[in-house]
Design a protein around this motif. Structure first.
Motif, PDB file in Angstrom:
ATOM      1  N   LEU A  65      69.365  44.185  23.005  1.00 55.74           N
ATOM      2  CA  LEU A  65      69.020  45.165  24.030  1.00 55.74           C
ATOM      3  C   LEU A  65      67.986  44.607  25.001  1.00 55.74           C
ATOM      4  N   ALA A  66      67.009  43.836  24.503  1.00 59.25           N
ATOM      5  CA  ALA A  66      65.974  43.270  25.372  1.00 59.25           C
ATOM      6  C   ALA A  66      66.563  42.292  26.375  1.00 59.25           C
ATOM      7  N   VAL A  67      67.501  41.446  25.931  1.00 55.89           N
ATOM      8  CA  VAL A  67      68.132  40.493  26.851  1.00 55.89           C
ATOM      9  C   VAL A  67      68.950  41.236  27.901  1.00 55.89           C
ATOM     10  N   LEU A  68      69.713  42.236  27.471  1.00 60.20           N
ATOM     11  CA  LEU A  68      70.501  43.024  28.421  1.00 60.20           C
ATOM     12  C   LEU A  68      69.589  43.784  29.389  1.00 60.20           C
ATOM     13  N   ASP A  69      68.424  44.193  28.905  1.00 62.85           N
ATOM     14  CA  ASP A  69      67.517  44.977  29.732  1.00 62.85           C
ATOM     15  C   ASP A  69      66.889  44.146  30.847  1.00 62.85           C
ATOM     16  N   VAL A  70      66.835  42.822  30.683  1.00 65.47           N
ATOM     17  CA  VAL A  70      66.318  41.969  31.750  1.00 65.47           C
ATOM     18  C   VAL A  70      67.185  42.121  33.007  1.00 65.47           C
ATOM     19  N   GLY A  71      68.512  42.047  32.822  1.00 69.21           N
ATOM     20  CA  GLY A  71      69.408  42.216  33.960  1.00 69.21           C
ATOM     21  C   GLY A  71      69.268  43.589  34.593  1.00 69.21           C
ATOM     22  N   ARG A  72      69.136  44.610  33.758  1.00 67.21           N
ATOM     23  CA  ARG A  72      68.971  45.971  34.279  1.00 67.21           C
ATOM     24  C   ARG A  72      67.677  46.091  35.084  1.00 67.21           C
ATOM     25  N   ALA A  73      66.608  45.495  34.596  1.00 68.09           N
ATOM     26  CA  ALA A  73      65.330  45.567  35.299  1.00 68.09           C
ATOM     27  C   ALA A  73      65.393  44.840  36.641  1.00 68.09           C
ATOM     28  N   VAL A  74      66.142  43.734  36.701  1.00 60.43           N
ATOM     29  CA  VAL A  74      66.312  43.023  37.977  1.00 60.43           C
ATOM     30  C   VAL A  74      66.981  43.937  38.999  1.00 60.43           C
ATOM     31  N   ILE A  75      68.024  44.652  38.578  1.00 56.45           N
ATOM     32  CA  ILE A  75      68.723  45.567  39.483  1.00 56.45           C
ATOM     33  C   ILE A  75      67.793  46.684  39.945  1.00 56.45           C
ATOM     34  N   LEU A  76      67.040  47.280  39.008  1.00 54.53           N
ATOM     35  CA  LEU A  76      66.169  48.395  39.361  1.00 54.53           C
ATOM     36  C   LEU A  76      65.063  47.961  40.315  1.00 54.53           C
ATOM     37  N   GLU A  77      64.443  46.808  40.034  1.00 50.47           N
ATOM     38  CA  GLU A  77      63.380  46.321  40.932  1.00 50.47           C
ATOM     39  C   GLU A  77      63.935  46.018  42.314  1.00 50.47           C
ATOM     40  N   SER A  78      65.104  45.379  42.373  1.00 49.99           N
ATOM     41  CA  SER A  78      65.718  45.067  43.668  1.00 49.99           C
ATOM     42  C   SER A  78      66.095  46.332  44.418  1.00 49.99           C
ATOM     43  N   SER A  79      66.581  47.341  43.692  1.00 52.46           N
ATOM     44  CA  SER A  79      66.957  48.601  44.329  1.00 52.46           C
ATOM     45  C   SER A  79      65.743  49.288  44.938  1.00 52.46           C
ATOM     46  N   LEU A  80      64.650  49.341  44.193  1.00 48.60           N
ATOM     47  CA  LEU A  80      63.438  49.966  44.722  1.00 48.60           C
ATOM     48  C   LEU A  80      62.903  49.205  45.928  1.00 48.60           C
ATOM     49  N   SER A  81      62.919  47.877  45.859  1.00 53.22           N
ATOM     50  CA  SER A  81      62.440  47.080  46.987  1.00 53.22           C
ATOM     51  C   SER A  81      63.343  47.249  48.201  1.00 53.22           C
ATOM     52  N   PHE A  82      64.646  47.346  47.983  1.00 54.44           N
ATOM     53  CA  PHE A  82      65.584  47.552  49.088  1.00 54.44           C
ATOM     54  C   PHE A  82      65.318  48.879  49.794  1.00 54.44           C
ATOM     55  N   LEU A  83      64.955  49.903  49.019  1.00 52.34           N
ATOM     56  CA  LEU A  83      64.690  51.225  49.585  1.00 52.34           C
ATOM     57  C   LEU A  83      63.292  51.340  50.175  1.00 52.34           C
ATOM     58  N   GLY A  84      62.485  50.276  50.057  1.00 48.84           N
ATOM     59  CA  GLY A  84      61.125  50.311  50.574  1.00 48.84           C
ATOM     60  C   GLY A  84      60.121  50.915  49.620  1.00 48.84           C
ATOM     61  N   LEU A  85      60.529  51.132  48.353  1.00 43.54           N
ATOM     62  CA  LEU A  85      59.653  51.746  47.362  1.00 43.54           C
ATOM     63  C   LEU A  85      59.078  50.736  46.383  1.00 43.54           C
ATOM     64  N   GLY A  86      59.481  49.470  46.502  1.00 44.30           N
ATOM     65  CA  GLY A  86      59.087  48.469  45.528  1.00 44.30           C
ATOM     66  C   GLY A  86      58.107  47.454  46.081  1.00 44.30           C
ATOM     67  N   ILE A  87      58.492  46.183  45.971  1.00 45.22           N
ATOM     68  CA  ILE A  87      57.633  45.086  46.448  1.00 45.22           C
ATOM     69  C   ILE A  87      57.455  45.196  47.957  1.00 45.22           C
ATOM     70  N   GLN A  88      56.242  44.982  48.425  1.00 42.79           N
ATOM     71  CA  GLN A  88      55.921  45.086  49.842  1.00 42.79           C
ATOM     72  C   GLN A  88      55.478  43.737  50.379  1.00 42.79           C
ATOM     73  N   PRO A  89      55.765  43.449  51.675  1.00 39.77           N
ATOM     74  CA  PRO A  89      55.284  42.216  52.290  1.00 39.77           C
ATOM     75  C   PRO A  89      53.756  42.138  52.179  1.00 39.77           C
ATOM     76  N   PRO A  90      53.193  40.939  52.050  1.00 40.57           N
ATOM     77  CA  PRO A  90      53.813  39.608  52.147  1.00 40.57           C
ATOM     78  C   PRO A  90      54.474  39.110  50.866  1.00 40.57           C
ATOM     79  N   ASP A  91      54.475  39.889  49.781  1.00 35.33           N
ATOM     80  CA  ASP A  91      55.203  39.477  48.585  1.00 35.33           C
ATOM     81  C   ASP A  91      56.694  39.408  48.896  1.00 35.33           C
ATOM     82  N   VAL A  92      57.413  38.611  48.120  1.00 33.28           N
ATOM     83  CA  VAL A  92      58.838  38.371  48.385  1.00 33.28           C
ATOM     84  C   VAL A  92      59.645  38.916  47.220  1.00 33.28           C
ATOM     85  N   SER A  93      60.711  39.635  47.556  1.00 32.08           N
ATOM     86  CA  SER A  93      61.625  40.179  46.556  1.00 32.08           C
ATOM     87  C   SER A  93      63.039  40.038  47.078  1.00 32.08           C
TER      88      SER A  93
END
Length: 301
Positions: free
Chosen positions: A223-251
């Motif tokens: 489950l932990a290995v599978l959850d890494v992929g899920r977390a990548v999707i969730l972080e990317s989704s939040l950053s895409f919507l402007g709710l996650g990583i903010q400039p100057p950080d890179v996502s």
């Protein structure tokens, strides 16, 4: 048969017979699984090394090299092998730095959420009674709520940033671990070796740590290995919507969001981060599936 006429899979099988890979006994990842493992290793290396592997500073602008295509296309330069963006920043460098953030957030989420979920699952499954009822209802509530609604609520209260995004992902990812571990513990604690340990007067803590947790470790690791992929999707989704990583950080998600306005004239600004996300998620999912088959060939996990 000449090597030129062999398929890639057949060449891999011939090479694997001659070369001894240091796989654990009984673990046979095959051609696809080996590629997935290699890709995951490269991602983790990029996360550890980070900017040291990048040829340029991820936020360094070169206004004389705006919107350069990848090097293999017309007008491309090998100085920027994957091209540049609308501000002249090197896409390869930004992908590498984005890998560092994606892997740090995803792996930290899996580890911390796993510790929280496993601990609560052990308590609920072993103790039962009111502890099981309370924890199970909380788990059901977290699993029933859509991720995006919980993320909006947490981010509205906490704000954006790497630390807050990590906290949001941990708060929304611990419940699957708790549910899985609880079901495993309920089954394991009825087995003879646990019953005998209880009759011998072994403490609850020792029974959980020495007898129950090791027998549930395989399922937790998968489950932990599978959850890494899920977390990548969730972080990317939040950053895409402007709710996650903010400039100057890179996502990767932020790169997708920045490049979508230029997709008709600079496709590489969105396609390349998208490929990175898809390849990472598929690779970790493939590794998780190979581990599941290795731990339980009968498919009971």
């Amino acid at each position: 048969m000449s090597n030129l006429t062999l398929s890639g899979r057949e060449r891999w099988h011939r090479m694997s017979r001659r070369v001894r890979f240091p796989w654990p006994q009984g673990f046979r990842p095959g051609f696809g699984g080996s590629l997935a493992l290699l890709f995951c290793a490269v991602m983790i290396l990029a996360a550890v090394a980070g900017p040291a592997l990048a040829p340029f500073d991820a936020n360094e602008s070169d206004f004389a090299a705006i919107m350069l295509p990848p090097a293999w296309l017309t007008d491309g330069l090998w100085e920027h092998p994957l091209g540049t963006d609308q501000l002249g920043r090197d896409v390869l460098s930004r992908l590498i730095v984005g890998t560092q953030i994606a892997m740090i957030v995803a792996i930290a989420t899996s580890v911390v959420a796993g510790v929280i979920g496993v601990t609560l699952g052990l308590i609920a499954g072993y103790l039962g009674g009111w502890a099981d009822a309370v924890i199970s209802r909380i788990v059901d509530a977290f699993l029933a709520l859509p991720f995006i609604l919980m993320a909006l609520a947490f981010i509205s209260a906490l704000g954006t940033g790497v630390g807050n995004i990590l906290l949001v992902l941990i708060m929304t990812n611990w419940a699957p671990y708790a549910r899985l571990v609880r079901s495993e513990v309920v089954s394991i604690k009825r087995r003879d070796f646990v019953v005998l340990a209880q009759m011998a007067g072994v403490s609850r803590t020792r029974i959980i740590l020495r007898h129950i947790l090791p027998n549930a470790a395989n399922s937790i690791l998968v489950l932990a290995v599978l959850d890494v992929g899920r977390a990548v999707i969730l972080e990317s989704s939040l950053s895409f919507l402007g709710l996650g990583i903010q400039p100057p950080d890179v996502s990767w998600g932020l790169m997708l969001a920045d490049g979508r306005a230029y997709i008709s004239i600079a496709w590489w600004l969105t396609v390349l981060p998208g490929i990175a996300i898809v390849a990472t998620v598929l690779s970790f999912n493939a590794v998780g599936e190979k581990l599941r088959v290795w731990f339980d060939p009968r498919g009971n996990l």
